[in-house]
Motif scaffolding. Structure first.
Motif, mmCIF file in Angstrom:
data_model
loop_
_atom_site.group_PDB
_atom_site.id
_atom_site.type_symbol
_atom_site.label_atom_id
_atom_site.label_comp_id
_atom_site.label_asym_id
_atom_site.label_seq_id
_atom_site.Cartn_x
_atom_site.Cartn_y
_atom_site.Cartn_z
ATOM 1 N N GLU A 89 0.842 -1.196 0.000
ATOM 2 C CA GLU A 89 0.000 0.000 0.000
ATOM 3 C C GLU A 89 0.878 1.247 0.000
ATOM 4 N N GLY A 90 1.924 1.178 0.807
ATOM 5 C CA GLY A 90 2.861 2.294 0.853
ATOM 6 C C GLY A 90 3.467 2.562 -0.518
ATOM 7 N N ASP A 91 3.906 1.484 -1.169
ATOM 8 C CA ASP A 91 4.464 1.627 -2.515
ATOM 9 C C ASP A 91 3.464 2.268 -3.455
ATOM 10 N N LEU A 92 2.242 1.786 -3.362
ATOM 11 C CA LEU A 92 1.203 2.305 -4.270
ATOM 12 C C LEU A 92 0.970 3.794 -4.044
ATOM 13 N N PHE A 93 0.907 4.174 -2.762
ATOM 14 C CA PHE A 93 0.694 5.588 -2.452
ATOM 15 C C PHE A 93 1.851 6.432 -2.967
ATOM 16 N N GLU A 94 3.054 5.904 -2.768
ATOM 17 C CA GLU A 94 4.235 6.659 -3.185
ATOM 18 C C GLU A 94 4.230 6.855 -4.698
ATOM 19 N N LEU A 95 3.953 5.766 -5.397
ATOM 20 C CA LEU A 95 3.896 5.843 -6.857
ATOM 21 C C LEU A 95 2.815 6.814 -7.298
ATOM 22 N N HIS A 141 1.620 9.337 -5.712
ATOM 23 C CA HIS A 141 2.072 10.692 -5.441
ATOM 24 C C HIS A 141 3.006 11.189 -6.548
#
Lengths: 133, 873
Positions: B29-35, B37
């Motif tokens: 989820e963190g990766d997805l949010f970062e991407l 952004h």
């Protein structure tokens, strides 16, 4: 009931080991790329960075799905280990998951590389003579 | 605040966190949010959203998905497998109960499927017509001035369609249709084709059709044009192109030009035909009068709502139109799509009364109820045996809901197996079922989506309904009580078992009574003295205007045989006379006519049909010859009236003789015959006038019945000698008669079949139940025997209970059946009266069956050696 489940798991374990012995150090092409990239990034290898590294170095697009499945598989096989890292504002509080190559992972990579090289060497010189008569 | 604005789509966030493995969730989820952004800054919100969604979808793959309950990990698959195994073993172990249940379910489901197929077929009539909603069928109602009675039916004259479509803007098109049999020449041989339909060219505007060849817009323009169905085109022209070819039609062999070929018309239509000829071919005057009403008229209206407008406008319009006719005529419209199930007037194809469909659906439901009850009864009775299993399971930690679903699963397994078996049974039974009900139900209907859904629903519903009560009872057992010692059925379960048995037998009693009454009425119809003799009369269609001398020769030649008693030419056979005439007296005002049915006959009609002359005499040959004279005005008519027709003028039979009356023309009454049933028994006895005539479309041959095949051969040979240009066809009068009651006969047959099923099922249920109940009382019986009870006493104790239940069932069901069936009988003007004996028969039958089924087990228990059941504890 419980005993049954335990027995079941034991069976799976046995089978798993058998498989492991037979197909020594199985690494797919994409898995190998991921392992190598994790090595390249060394301490900075987590989802997004691995993805962008592969994309920029190899000029191919990588989907999050494919990457994450590969990472999970590699971790399950014991080639990679992970630790939880810091979180940032962009990640909305979610921690980063950093990956590192394990000793077993290194062996697997070397095995793959060695087998490739053996194959390369085994190609007779004539085969490169592409001009067909 | 800013955070919220730049969130990726919430729905997909939630979807992801739902399916994602909990261990991986946070980091991915963190990766997805970062991407997200990152992309938001580079590519904008829309693209970022889109790619986020893509990522979530691509992540939906094994390895990432991990929907599981971490806290309590039950191995569902293994439990399911285990339950399945247990179910299989219990079913196998209790073979009698399983067989009874399976048999019951199979019989029940098969009957339901057959009934459902039948109902589906009947409901499908005319549904393929795209304009069904806005077509009306014209019903004519007329009464002569001064007469109270009116006649109603789908007969209309040729004038109706053009006048109505001209007058009313709501009517887009009028279609006149008339079906008759025609004689066609097939390679030089005359063939009678029953499906010869005449229709206006507007047929193609209103009704569905699939033209293969030819232009529908012009195909029926002009006289002597005909469109063939595919199969007829093959029959008459083989592989050759039929377009533009000629067909020889009718006695005069006039040539009809083939202008088109269409697909065979669907079976589930209110009209079926093999040939569609232009209406003008009949050469009928198009707009002469409202009389001569021999055609069916359909109207294509603008839309559905036009029906109301037409109903309002037609009566005043027709009042004006029929001002000088000496009669009141009115037209009403029937909805085309409601004709088959709701209309009392059958036209080209026999209608099915929706009542019968309800009755059959009711029977199907009753059968299912019986099957369910049998299952519930047997499972609750057997619950004693399963009690230990339930106890052990509970002690090992099974929850109530787990046990509930286990037992539901068991009943689902049983139902599923039965449904599969029923499908196979239906597959094999369908051809004979088709024969029984005279339909063409096809297996394809069985595989249709709605039917499969119905079956699936049926299976699920059955297993839930049948399984729920036993499942609840069984899952509620307290392990302590069950495991400690002997466990007895609860009183509530007993109460339920008994009331279900009462109900089952009530249904059986109901069905027996209903079947007996339907059969009684049917045999009443078949055996009723109709006032004429219909045994051994062969009816042959001859041309209406076939030469009088020629027919006379045929009559004479036929009578030469000793096997032939009488030969008569008439317009209609006495089975069904439906031709409206009006009669009057020369002394009464001209417009005070009385409507009456009439039949042109010759002097042999009364002897051939055995009508009873109660006053005056029969016609003589002389009378018949007097009607042969041309022109019409010179003909002299003589009349024979029925009693009730004479009564219309206030004459007694004797008074009527020698009186002058007007039917076609003025003539003398020479005789009076007793009233007879010349229409369906649903109608009252009606007045009838027979008049002397040298014409008529039917030859009635009374044979002595000693050697029917030989008589028929003789008739055929003579026919071919004298009338070689007409195809030979015959029917027996009693068969024609039976055909009138086709739908009742069908109902009777179906009732017989399915109520037998229901009774057998109820017996199976009782058989199983009594076997278990007696098993439980085996010790009691043994102790009684040890103490000196006789076999009879034991039997009395064991069976007494069941007998009481059956008696209650009889008491409850008889009045209901009696009431329902009486109202069915009301449909017939002539019907059997108070069928109290049916109630008696049903009572004795059910009581007997109940006694025997429960007695078999009772006797076994009563005769067994008490030591065997007492020695073990």
């Amino acid at each position: 009931m419980k005993r049954f489940i335990v027995w079941h798991n034991f069976l799976i374990l046995q089978l798993g080991i058998n498989c492991f012995v037979m197909k020594k150090y199985q690494l797919g092409e994409f898995e190998e790329v991921v392992m190598l990239t994790v090595g390249v990034l060394y301490d900075e290898a987590y989802g997004v960075s691995i993805k962008s590294e592969i994309e920029s170095r190899l000029e191919r697009s990588v989907s999050v799905g494919a990457l994450q499945t590969a990472l999970k598989r590699l971790e399950d096989k014991g080639y990679l280990k992970s630790r939880e890292g810091e979180s940032t504002y962009e990640r909305v509080g979610r921690p980063k998951k950093y990956f590192q190559i394990t000793a077993l992972g290194k062996e697997a990579m070397q095995y793959t590389r060695q087998s490739r090289e053996d194959l390369w060497k085994a190609i007779p010189e004539v085969a490169w003579n592409l001009k067909m008569s | 605040m800013r955070k919220k604005e730049i969130q990726p789509p919430r729905l997909f966030q939630r979807f992801f966190s739902w399916y994602c493995d909990k261990d991986l969730l946070a980091s991915i989820e963190g990766d997805l949010f970062e991407l997200y952004h990152e992309r938001l800054q580079k590519e904008g919100k829309f693209k970022a959203d889109l790619r986020f969604i893509m990522d979530v979808i691509v992540l939906f793959r094994p390895g990432i998905i991990g929907i599981k309950d971490k806290e309590y990990k039950t191995n569902h698959m293994d439990m399911f497998r285990n339950n399945f195994k247990i179910a299989r073993r219990t079913l196998w172990k209790n073979k009698p109960a399983t067989i009874i249940n399976m048999l019951g379910l199979i019989v029940g489901i098969t009957s339901c499927m057959l009934i459902a197929l039948f109902i589906q077929h009947e409901m499908s009539y005319d549904t393929f017509q795209p304009n069904a909603k806005r077509i009306g069928r014209v019903v004519m109602e007329y009464s002569f001035d001064g007469s109270e009675e009116s006649s109603k039916g789908t007969f209309t004259s040729t004038k109706v369609a053009p006048v109505l479509s001209r007058t009313f803007p709501e009517v887009e098109k009028g279609i006149r249709m008339n079906q008759s049999s025609a004689i066609l020449q097939l390679q030089g041989n005359p063939v009678t084709e029953a499906g010869f339909m005449y229709a206006d060219s507007t047929f193609f505007d209103a009704f569905a059709y699939e033209m293969i060849q030819g232009d529908p817009t012009t195909a029926l323009n002009g006289p002597r044009k005909v469109v063939l169905t595919e199969s007829m085109a093959k029959k008459y022209f083989g592989e050759a192109n039929p377009l533009g070819q000629g067909l020889e039609v009718g006695d005069d062999k006039s040539i009809y030009e083939v202008t088109g070929v269409m697909h065979d018309y669907p079976y589930n239509s209110q009209f079926r035909f093999d040939f569609l000829a232009s209406f003008s071919s009949m050469g009928m005057n198009q707009e002469e009068s409202y009389w001569n009403a021999n055609y069916t008229t359909y109207l294509l209206l603008q839309d559905e709502n036009s029906f109301a407008g037409m109903a309002e406008k037609l009566p005043p319009f027709m009042e004006k139109e029929s001002a000088d006719l000496g009669a009141t005529i009115n037209f009403t419209l029937e909805h085309f799509d409601k004709v088959h199930l709701y209309s009392p007037y059958s036209d080209f194809v026999a209608n099915t009364n929706i009542k019968y469909l309800y009755m059959l659906a009711g029977i199907a439901l009753l059968i299912l109820v019986i099957v369910c009850f049998t299952y519930i009864n047997l499972s609750t009775a057997r619950s004693v045996e399963r009690a230990k299993e339930v106890g052990i399971r509970k002690v090992s930690g099974a929850g109530q809901s787990q046990l509930f679903w286990q037992f539901i699963g068991e009943s689902f397994l049983l139902c599923g197996l039965s449904v599969v078996a029923s499908f196979i049974a239906v597959y094999f039974l369908l051809p004979s079922f088709n024969k029984l009900i005279n339909r063409e139900l096809i297996l394809g209907d069985l595989m249709s989506l709605p039917f499969l859904t119905f079956t699936l629903g049926l299976t699920l519903g059955l297993s839930l309904i049948a399984g729920a009560y036993p499942a609840i009872i069984l899952s509620k057992f307290q392990p302590m009580k069950v495991l400690k010692g002997v466990f007895k059925n609860t009183s509530s379960a007993k109460w339920l078992q008994q009331s279900l048995t009462v109900f089952q037998f009530g249904i059986s009693v109901f069905l027996i009574i209903a079947t007996l009454i339907v059969q009684g009425q049917l045999s009443f119809i078949q055996s009723r003295d109709l006032g004429y003799d219909r045994e051994h009369i062969v009816s042959l269609p001859i041309g209406w205007n076939t030469d009088f001398q020629k027919i006379n020769t045929l009559k004479k030649e036929l009578k030469a045989s000793s096997q032939i008693i009488e030969v008569s030419r008439a317009a209609s056979s006495p089975v069904s006379i439906n031709s409206g005439y009006s009669m009057n007296l020369p002394t009464r005002p001209e417009n005070e006519v009385i409507s009456v049915n009439a039949n042109p006959v010759d002097e042999n009609f009364i002897p051939a049909t055995g009508l009873e002359v109660i006053a005056g005499t029969n016609f003589t040959e002389q009378h018949i010859r007097q009607t042969e004279i041309e022109p019409w005005e010179k003909k002299e008519f003589h009349y024979i009236m029925t009693e009730s027709a004479a009564d219309k003028f206030g004459w007694s039979p004797e008074e009527a003789i020698g009186k002058e009356m007007i039917l076609n023309q003025q003539g003398t009454v020479v005789g009076v015959v007793k009233d007879f049933h010349f229409q369906s028994l649903r109608n009252d006895l009606q007045p009838l006038v027979l008049f002397s005539a040298s014409w008529g479309g039917r030859l009635l041959v009374k044979i002595n019945g000693e050697n029917i095949p030989e008589s028929l051969r003789f008739i055929e040979k003579t026919w071919e000698k004298i009338l070689p240009e007409r195809p030979y066809a015959y029917s027996f009068l009693d068969e024609d008669y039976d055909r009138m009651y086709q739908s009742e006969m069908q109902l009777g047959k179906l009732m017989n079949l399915f109520s037998t099923c229901a009774i057998v099922l109820a017996c199976l249920g009782l058989f199983g139940l009594s076997s278990y109940m007696i098993q439980q009382r085996l010790k009691e019986v043994s102790i009684r025997k040890v103490l000196g009870a006789s076999t009879f006493q034991v039997l009395n104790i064991l069976s007494g209970n069941f007998v009481r239940l059956v008696l209650i069932a009889i008491l409850l069901a008889s009045p209901i059946a009696y009431y329902v069936m009486s109202s069915w009988l009301e449909d017939f003007a002539f019907h059997i009266s108070a069928p109290w004996w049916a109630v008696m028969v049903a009572a004795v039958l059910t009581l007997g069956i109940g006694l025997i089924t429960s007695g078999i087990h009772g006797l076994k228990a009563a005769l067994s050696n008490p030591v065997n059941s007492l020695k073990s504890e």
